[in-house]
Scaffold this motif. Structure first.
Motif, PDB file in Angstrom:
ATOM      1  N   UNK A  83      83.891  41.638 -15.701  1.00 15.63           N
ATOM      2  CA  UNK A  83      83.895  40.031 -15.679  1.00 15.63           C
ATOM      3  C   UNK A  83      83.702  39.319 -14.334  1.00 15.63           C
ATOM      4  N   UNK A  84      84.272  39.783 -13.274  1.00  8.65           N
ATOM      5  CA  UNK A  84      83.886  39.234 -11.900  1.00  8.65           C
ATOM      6  C   UNK A  84      82.472  38.937 -11.622  1.00  8.65           C
ATOM      7  N   UNK A  85      81.703  39.945 -12.017  1.00  7.72           N
ATOM      8  CA  UNK A  85      80.229  39.790 -11.653  1.00  7.72           C
ATOM      9  C   UNK A  85      79.516  38.841 -12.643  1.00  7.72           C
ATOM     10  N   UNK A  86      80.109  38.867 -13.839  1.00  8.27           N
ATOM     11  CA  UNK A  86      79.414  37.838 -14.832  1.00  8.27           C
ATOM     12  C   UNK A  86      79.743  36.292 -14.272  1.00  8.27           C
ATOM     13  N   UNK A  87      80.941  35.955 -13.910  1.00  4.74           N
ATOM     14  CA  UNK A  87      81.287  35.029 -13.249  1.00  4.74           C
ATOM     15  C   UNK A  87      80.513  34.523 -11.942  1.00  4.74           C
ATOM     16  N   UNK A  88      80.332  35.522 -11.393  1.00 11.48           N
ATOM     17  CA  UNK A  88      79.723  35.395 -10.008  1.00 11.48           C
ATOM     18  C   UNK A  88      78.172  35.058 -10.227  1.00 11.48           C
ATOM     19  N   UNK A  89      77.420  35.634 -11.119  1.00  8.61           N
ATOM     20  CA  UNK A  89      76.149  35.094 -11.501  1.00  8.61           C
ATOM     21  C   UNK A  89      76.015  33.930 -12.157  1.00  8.61           C
ATOM     22  N   UNK A  90      76.982  33.412 -12.891  1.00  8.98           N
ATOM     23  CA  UNK A  90      76.877  32.086 -13.435  1.00  8.98           C
ATOM     24  C   UNK A  90      77.372  30.953 -12.424  1.00  8.98           C
ATOM     25  N   UNK A  91      78.217  31.327 -11.568  1.00  5.30           N
ATOM     26  CA  UNK A  91      78.620  30.361 -10.315  1.00  5.30           C
ATOM     27  C   UNK A  91      77.501  30.445  -9.366  1.00  5.30           C
ATOM     28  N   UNK A  92      77.007  31.508  -8.889  1.00  2.50           N
ATOM     29  CA  UNK A  92      76.261  31.353  -7.809  1.00  2.50           C
ATOM     30  C   UNK A  92      74.673  31.641  -7.687  1.00  2.50           C
ATOM     31  N   UNK A  93      74.261  32.051  -9.117  1.00  2.00           N
ATOM     32  CA  UNK A  93      72.865  32.197  -8.980  1.00  2.00           C
ATOM     33  C   UNK A  93      72.439  31.309 -10.256  1.00  2.00           C
ATOM     34  N   UNK A  94      72.731  31.367 -11.352  1.00  3.09           N
ATOM     35  CA  UNK A  94      72.222  30.455 -12.684  1.00  3.09           C
ATOM     36  C   UNK A  94      73.199  29.475 -12.608  1.00  3.09           C
ATOM     37  N   UNK A  95      73.398  28.510 -11.690  1.00  4.12           N
ATOM     38  CA  UNK A  95      74.076  27.613 -11.522  1.00  4.12           C
ATOM     39  C   UNK A  95      73.445  26.151 -11.456  1.00  4.12           C
ATOM     40  N   UNK A  96      72.150  26.064 -11.696  1.00  4.49           N
ATOM     41  CA  UNK A  96      71.500  24.936 -11.794  1.00  4.49           C
ATOM     42  C   UNK A  96      71.012  24.140 -10.333  1.00  4.49           C
ATOM     43  N   UNK A  97      71.454  25.020  -9.388  1.00  3.78           N
ATOM     44  CA  UNK A  97      71.016  24.413  -7.827  1.00  3.78           C
ATOM     45  C   UNK A  97      70.441  25.624  -7.289  1.00  3.78           C
ATOM     46  N   UNK A  98      70.952  26.795  -7.152  1.00  6.28           N
ATOM     47  CA  UNK A  98      69.971  27.718  -6.642  1.00  6.28           C
ATOM     48  C   UNK A  98      68.946  28.326  -7.599  1.00  6.28           C
ATOM     49  N   UNK A  99      69.180  28.186  -8.816  1.00  8.03           N
ATOM     50  CA  UNK A  99      68.180  28.492  -9.872  1.00  8.03           C
ATOM     51  C   UNK A  99      68.710  27.896 -11.002  1.00  8.03           C
ATOM     52  N   UNK A 100      67.798  27.590 -12.216  1.00 10.62           N
ATOM     53  CA  UNK A 100      68.139  27.081 -13.363  1.00 10.62           C
ATOM     54  C   UNK A 100      68.950  27.738 -14.115  1.00 10.62           C
ATOM     55  N   UNK A 101      69.919  27.344 -14.975  1.00  7.53           N
ATOM     56  CA  UNK A 101      70.917  27.825 -15.778  1.00  7.53           C
ATOM     57  C   UNK A 101      70.117  28.272 -17.076  1.00  7.53           C
ATOM     58  N   UNK A 102      69.489  29.302 -17.174  1.00  5.30           N
ATOM     59  CA  UNK A 102      68.978  29.870 -18.296  1.00  5.30           C
ATOM     60  C   UNK A 102      69.696  30.407 -19.367  1.00  5.30           C
ATOM     61  N   UNK A 103      71.146  30.308 -19.098  1.00  5.48           N
ATOM     62  CA  UNK A 103      71.746  30.485 -20.564  1.00  5.48           C
ATOM     63  C   UNK A 103      72.186  29.317 -21.153  1.00  5.48           C
ATOM     64  N   UNK A 104      71.350  28.252 -20.886  1.00  2.39           N
ATOM     65  CA  UNK A 104      71.455  27.024 -21.673  1.00  2.39           C
ATOM     66  C   UNK A 104      69.734  26.606 -21.782  1.00  2.39           C
ATOM     67  N   UNK A 105      68.926  27.341 -21.128  1.00  2.78           N
ATOM     68  CA  UNK A 105      67.597  26.711 -21.478  1.00  2.78           C
ATOM     69  C   UNK A 105      66.801  27.892 -22.085  1.00  2.78           C
ATOM     70  N   UNK A 106      65.838  27.467 -22.886  1.00  2.00           N
ATOM     71  CA  UNK A 106      65.418  26.095 -23.169  1.00  2.00           C
ATOM     72  C   UNK A 106      66.208  25.102 -24.079  1.00  2.00           C
ATOM     73  N   UNK A 107      67.437  25.878 -24.693  1.00  2.00           N
ATOM     74  CA  UNK A 107      68.451  24.918 -25.289  1.00  2.00           C
ATOM     75  C   UNK A 107      69.558  26.086 -25.346  1.00  2.00           C
ATOM     76  N   UNK A 108      70.829  25.259 -25.447  1.00  2.00           N
ATOM     77  CA  UNK A 108      72.062  26.039 -25.527  1.00  2.00           C
ATOM     78  C   UNK A 108      72.079  26.949 -26.857  1.00  2.00           C
ATOM     79  N   UNK A 109      71.500  26.439 -27.745  1.00  2.00           N
ATOM     80  CA  UNK A 109      71.457  27.294 -28.985  1.00  2.00           C
ATOM     81  C   UNK A 109      70.425  28.528 -28.946  1.00  2.00           C
ATOM     82  N   UNK A 110      69.377  28.376 -28.209  1.00  2.00           N
ATOM     83  CA  UNK A 110      68.453  29.405 -27.836  1.00  2.00           C
ATOM     84  C   UNK A 110      68.199  29.669 -26.488  1.00  2.00           C
ATOM     85  N   UNK A 111      69.017  30.089 -25.707  1.00  2.00           N
ATOM     86  CA  UNK A 111      69.031  30.507 -24.277  1.00  2.00           C
ATOM     87  C   UNK A 111      68.035  31.734 -24.107  1.00  2.00           C
TER      88      UNK A 111
END
Length: 256
Positions: A83-111
């Motif tokens: 869990x801590x590593x997953x949280x860090x990936x979301x917060x620091x890498x796939x955060x829409x700033x350093x890199x796009x949040x591909x967990x909601x792209x191309x859409x939240x239903x089909x990431x």
């Protein structure tokens, strides 16, 4: 089990790719160099990624892999860790700033990426593999893994200084065919290795005394500027022999 050493170094230099191992063409163990070593077609066959920790030399390729496969795969790449590593990936890498949040792209239903947490010490089914994660000692939260396909098992340490639970897990694992451990620094930098949560050949030797099983041992994550020194010191180890992981080589474990 077929394990391809895409990259096996703790730093990047000419002929030194960052840490990343590919199991049976489907399961990636860390993702430092996946996009610089695999064709686009082969990248698209990766279904699952186990991440040991958030440091850049282990996740840089994951960010680029997600971008490469946008619009190529119909199913997301499943990214797994504690869990801590997953949280860090979301917060620091796939955060829409350093890199796009591909967990909601191309859409939240089909990431293109989906994140999954592993509880430490409990086996989880990931595709055709049973995976058990335990925490290891590093400067950030980090995990080591035992991966089994039913016929064979391997242990992947990731980055870790002296630790305990990983070796307890190894000692109770049936059909343990290989340990893939780390040796980042030469012995003369032992104090630095300890401070930064890494191992030297001398520290690795002490760690291997905690094992109660006989198996093959491979060292990876050597820093490029110290490769020859570390390899020389690894050959001087007594007890269990340790072989440097050979970049680009495919290893076969268990029944062919």
């Amino acid at each position: 089990m077929r394990v391809q050493a895409l990259g096996c170094y703790g730093g990047e230099a000419y002929d030194c790719q960052l840490t990343s191992l590919l199991v049976d063409g489907k399961l990636l163990l860390d993702a430092g160099s996946v996009t610089t070593t695999l064709s686009l077609d082969t990248q698209a066959t990766v279904d699952h990624v186990l991440i040991s920790h958030i440091h850049l030399n282990h996740v840089a390729g994951l960010a680029l892999l997600a971008e490469n496969l946008l619009g190529v795969r119909s199913r997301p790449i499943e990214v797994w860790s504690i869990p801590p590593v997953i949280n860090q990936l979301k917060t620091h890498l796939f955060n829409g700033i350093l890199w796009p949040d591909f967990s909601v792209l191309p859409s939240p239903l089909r990431p293109i990426v989906s994140f999954h947490e592993l509880l430490e010490g409990r086996p989880h089914q990931i595709g055709e593999y049973e995976v058990t994660a335990v925490g290891v000692h590093h400067t950030v939260e980090a995990a080591g893994y035992v991966i089994s396909d039913g016929a064979s098992s391997i242990l992947y340490q990731g980055d870790s200084g002296p630790t305990t639970e990983l070796w307890r897990l190894a000692n109770r694992t049936a059909k343990l065919d290989a340990l893939i451990v780390e040796a980042s620094f030469p012995n003369r930098l032992g104090d630095h290795a300890v401070r930064t949560g890494h191992l030297t050949p001398e520290l690795l030797r002490a760690e291997l005394t905690k094992l109660r099983v006989q198996t093959s041992v491979y060292a990876q994550h050597m820093k490029p500027q110290y490769i020859s020194e570390i390899v020389e010191e690894l050959t001087a180890l007594s007890d269990l022999p340790v072989s440097p992981l050979d970049q680009g080589k495919t290893y076969h474990f268990g029944t062919p």
